[in-house]
Write an enzyme that holds these catalytic residues in place. Structure first.
Site, PDB file in Angstrom:
ATOM      1  N   MET A   1       2.767   0.154   5.355  1.00 56.43           N
ATOM      2  CA  MET A   1       1.682   0.475   4.431  1.00 56.43           C
ATOM      3  C   MET A   1       0.800  -0.753   4.221  1.00 56.43           C
ATOM      4  SD  MET A   1       3.834   2.544   1.551  1.00 56.43           S
ATOM      5  CE  MET A   1       5.263   1.495   1.756  1.00 56.43           C
TER       6      MET A   1
ATOM      7  N   GLY B   1       1.276  -3.695  -0.602  1.00 56.96           N
ATOM      8  CA  GLY B   1       1.604  -3.893   0.806  1.00 56.96           C
ATOM      9  C   GLY B   1       3.090  -3.897   1.083  1.00 56.96           C
ATOM     10  N   SER B   2       3.579  -3.098   2.029  1.00 59.81           N
ATOM     11  CA  SER B   2       5.011  -2.967   2.193  1.00 59.81           C
ATOM     12  C   SER B   2       5.361  -2.093   3.395  1.00 59.81           C
ATOM     13  CB  SER B   2       5.608  -2.369   0.918  1.00 59.81           C
ATOM     14  OG  SER B   2       4.829  -1.276   0.493  1.00 59.81           O
ATOM     15  N   ARG B   3       6.655  -1.677   3.449  1.00 60.26           N
ATOM     16  CA  ARG B   3       7.159  -0.899   4.575  1.00 60.26           C
ATOM     17  C   ARG B   3       8.351  -0.069   4.111  1.00 60.26           C
ATOM     18  NH1 ARG B   3       9.458  -3.942  10.004  1.00 60.26           N
ATOM     19  NH2 ARG B   3      11.334  -2.700  10.262  1.00 60.26           N
TER      20      ARG B   3
END
Length: 216
Positions: free
Chosen positions: A97, A185-187
């Site tokens: 993301m 912001g990430s995953r």
């Protein structure tokens, strides 16, 4: 519609932006600088609002399907050894993301939460190969009547400094419902049984709560 995790930040930002614009109007007499500062503040405010947006998603419940837990881009599809919970081979599907994506996490399947654990850690960029094991993260395992145990992992990125996870052991959860939030912001990684049929390709953009990632 905004996510509840953003209410406090949005309120504080609204106050700061409002006060900032008043100060600019009263104390910055240079016209071009006045407008530049005001526009910059408004753009910053718009970024905050879009980050915490929470669009309504109508999930069609399907126990034979794994749905995308988040919006973003598919960056990993591979067979790996998952060593935190399963200690065996699984298919890993990872979705990255960006700060522009919706950051709501949704349950990929319905079922019983068997495992939920938070891990403090580093803040490597979310697409780094070791971020799944070394970054701040939460691991959740849901027992689904069709798939058995499905694991998803929220992973903080270089900008993400807070993971919110609503899944608690022994909770009954419903596919597509709000499972948490990752800020800035990430995953998210999914670990699926080897007999799973993957329905996405690398670099596909997916929508959380709607798009099918895999089928049994």
């Amino acid at each position: 519609m905004f996510h509840k995790e953003g209410y406090k930040i949005i309120l504080i930002s609204t106050i700061i932006i409002g006060v900032g614009i008043i100060l600019i109007e009263n104390f910055v007499s240079i016209n071009w600088l006045n407008k530049l500062l005001a526009v910059s503040l408004l753009l910053f405010y718009i970024i905050i609002l879009q980050f915490f947006r929470n669009p309504k998603r109508n999930t069609t419940l399907n126990d034979s399907a794994i749905i995308a837990p988040v919006d973003g881009k598919v960056v990993v599809i591979e067979e790996v050894f998952e060593k935190e919970y399963f200690n065996d081979q699984r298919i890993q599907v990872s979705i990255f993301m960006s700060p522009l994506n919706v950051h709501v996490t949704r349950y990929p399947v319905s079922g019983l939460v068997k495992f939920s654990k938070y891990h403090p850690g580093k803040f490597l960029v979310a697409w780094h190969p070791k971020s799944s094991e070394e970054n701040e993260r939460t691991t959740v395992v849901i027992e689904n009547k069709t798939y058995g145990d499905v694991l998803y992992r929220q992973i903080a990125g270089a900008l993400a400094k807070r993971i919110v996870n609503y899944a608690k052991p022994n909770m009954q959860v419903i596919q597509g419902e709000d499972a948490g939030f990752i800020k800035f912001g990430s995953r998210v990684d999914l670990f699926l049984p080897l007999n799973t049929k993957i329905k996405v390709n690398l670099n596909d953009k997916v929508k959380g709560g709607i798009q099918t990632i895999a089928e049994i």
